[in-house]
Design an enzyme around this catalytic site. Structure first.
Site, PDB file in Angstrom:
ATOM      1  N   ASN A   8       0.872  -1.180   0.000  1.00 54.13           N
ATOM      2  CA  ASN A   8       0.000   0.000   0.000  1.00 54.13           C
ATOM      3  C   ASN A   8       0.908   1.228   0.000  1.00 54.13           C
ATOM      4  OD1 ASN A   8      -1.760   2.054   0.528  1.00 54.13           O
ATOM      5  ND2 ASN A   8      -2.456   1.278   2.520  1.00 54.13           N
ATOM      6  N   LYS A  10       0.087   4.239  -0.064  1.00 54.46           N
ATOM      7  CA  LYS A  10      -0.530   5.401   0.595  1.00 54.46           C
ATOM      8  C   LYS A  10      -0.308   6.632  -0.295  1.00 54.46           C
ATOM      9  CE  LYS A  10      -0.200   2.954   4.907  1.00 54.46           C
ATOM     10  NZ  LYS A  10      -0.034   2.947   6.342  1.00 54.46           N
ATOM     11  N   HIS A  92      -9.629   0.916   5.118  1.00 55.63           N
ATOM     12  CA  HIS A  92      -8.306   1.032   5.748  1.00 55.63           C
ATOM     13  C   HIS A  92      -8.427   1.902   6.998  1.00 55.63           C
ATOM     14  CE1 HIS A  92      -4.140   2.110   6.461  1.00 55.63           C
ATOM     15  NE2 HIS A  92      -3.827   1.012   5.795  1.00 55.63           N
ATOM     16  N   GLU A  94      -6.720   4.218   8.109  1.00 59.72           N
ATOM     17  CA  GLU A  94      -6.537   5.661   7.885  1.00 59.72           C
ATOM     18  C   GLU A  94      -7.805   6.281   7.307  1.00 59.72           C
ATOM     19  OE1 GLU A  94      -2.823   5.253   5.758  1.00 59.72           O
ATOM     20  OE2 GLU A  94      -1.910   4.616   7.639  1.00 59.72           O
ATOM     21  N   GLU A 158      -5.231  -5.400  10.368  1.00 65.21           N
ATOM     22  CA  GLU A 158      -4.166  -4.434  10.644  1.00 65.21           C
ATOM     23  C   GLU A 158      -4.466  -3.740  11.970  1.00 65.21           C
ATOM     24  OE1 GLU A 158      -2.154  -2.982   6.768  1.00 65.21           O
ATOM     25  OE2 GLU A 158      -3.995  -1.858   6.971  1.00 65.21           O
ATOM     26  N   GLY A 164       2.684   1.767  10.908  1.00 64.33           N
ATOM     27  CA  GLY A 164       3.644   2.866  10.798  1.00 64.33           C
ATOM     28  C   GLY A 164       4.353   3.193  12.094  1.00 64.33           C
ATOM     29  N   SER A 200       3.651  -2.663  10.153  1.00 63.02           N
ATOM     30  CA  SER A 200       5.111  -2.688  10.318  1.00 63.02           C
ATOM     31  C   SER A 200       5.759  -3.969   9.806  1.00 63.02           C
ATOM     32  CB  SER A 200       5.483  -2.425  11.782  1.00 63.02           C
ATOM     33  OG  SER A 200       5.052  -1.128  12.165  1.00 63.02           O
ATOM     34  N   GLY A 221       2.897  -1.265   4.275  1.00 61.82           N
ATOM     35  CA  GLY A 221       2.922   0.153   3.938  1.00 61.82           C
ATOM     36  C   GLY A 221       4.350   0.592   3.656  1.00 61.82           C
ATOM     37  N   GLY A 222       4.992   1.181   4.641  1.00 63.34           N
ATOM     38  CA  GLY A 222       6.309   1.800   4.496  1.00 63.34           C
ATOM     39  C   GLY A 222       7.334   0.969   3.728  1.00 63.34           C
TER      40      GLY A 222
HETATM   41  P1  13P Z   1       3.120   0.010   7.698  1.00 62.49           P
HETATM   42  O1  13P Z   1       3.629  -1.261   7.032  1.00 62.49           O
HETATM   43  O2  13P Z   1       3.854   1.234   7.272  1.00 62.49           O
HETATM   44  O3  13P Z   1       3.004  -0.171   9.175  1.00 62.49           O
HETATM   45  O4  13P Z   1       1.612   0.238   7.151  1.00 62.49           O
HETATM   46  C1  13P Z   1       0.694  -0.810   7.217  1.00 62.49           C
HETATM   47  C2  13P Z   1      -0.508  -0.420   6.445  1.00 62.49           C
HETATM   48  O5  13P Z   1      -1.263   0.447   6.840  1.00 62.49           O
HETATM   49  C3  13P Z   1      -0.740  -1.096   5.163  1.00 62.49           C
HETATM   50  O6  13P Z   1      -2.023  -0.834   4.686  1.00 62.49           O
END
Ligand code: 13P
Length: 238
Positions: A8, A10, A92, A94, A158, A164, A200, A221-222
């Site tokens: 993702n 983002k 999600h 967020e 998640e 994050g 993470s 994500g990251g």
């Molecule tokens: P991180 O891997 O950066 O923690 O993000 C997870 C996420 O929200 C994937 O949708």
């Protein structure tokens, strides 16, 4: 069977960065790895689809609450399909926490995405404050699945406190949540569903997470923003 590694992005990457990323990813993967999904921003769906040259899959990160009409700034499920998206993330954390999306909104989005025949990745997960009520929080988020055909739907667990933050849920946390989700689906639908873990995830911890019997893949994500890390994770999941 290979497990899925979904990235993702983002709100990250320009067109040039996405093209370079895809080229590097494909070079690093060589032949034979298709167990991945990239969810870039809307503006890059078409570009990533083209740049991946038939490898992996491409997904959107969100979708509008309506099919079409006067909704300035929104993008419909039909538009996502039109530019080549294979799937769409829904709910999600967020979207839930920054933009106030409710389970009702998410249920409507799920219908719209399913109507277009896109695969849906329903994201669920508890905040730190909700952790003691894990079962009821997850069951309430999963209730949007009721009456749905599950064939084209997967769930991503998640925990909000692990997104994050560098804090990965413990094996026990992951097994507990995935077991609640599997049991809910078994009881309500007498069927099974694939579940991804997210929060993470990185090359250093992916193998341990995937080795837990209940995890069918990861939503990253990251670490997914770096083609080298993404390639490493995709290879670990094979
Ligand atoms: P991180 O891997 O950066 O923690 O993000 C997870 C996420 O929200 C994937 O949708």
């Amino acid at each position: 069977m290979a497990k899925l590694v979904a990235g993702n992005f983002k709100m990250n990457k320009t067109k040039k960065e996405a093209e370079d990323y895809c080229a590097e990813l494909l070079t690093l993967l060589g032949k034979g790895y298709n167990n991945f999904l990239i969810c870039p921003p809307y503006t890059l769906i078409e570009c990533v689809k083209r740049s991946l040259n038939g490898r992996g899959a491409v997904g959107a990160q969100n979708v509008a609450l309506a099919e079409s009409g006067a909704y300035t700034g929104e993008i419909s499920a039909k538009m996502l399909k039109d530019v080549g998206a294979d799937s769409c993330l829904i709910g999600h954390s967020e979207r839930r926490h920054i933009y106030g999306e409710t389970n009702d909104d998410i249920a409507k989005k799920l219908n719209l995405v399913q109507k277009e025949g896109l695969k849906t990745i329903l994201c669920v997960g508890e905040t730190l404050e909700e952790h003691r009520r894990l079962k009821s929080v997850l069951e309430s988020q999963l209730s949007v699945l009721n009456d749905k055909d599950l064939t084209n739907i997967i769930v991503a667990y998640e925990p909000v406190w692990a997104i994050g933050t560098g804090k990965v849920a413990t094996s026990d946390d992951i097994i507990k949540a995935h077991t609640i989700i599997k049991k809910y689906v078994k009881d309500k639908f007498n069927s099974e569903i694939s579940i991804l873990y997210g929060g993470s995830v990185k090359p250093e911890n992916i193998s341990e997470i995937l080795a837990l019997g209940v995890v069918d893949g990861v939503l990253v994500g990251g670490a997914s923003l770096d083609a080298k890390k993404m390639a490493q994770m995709i290879k670990s999941a094979k």
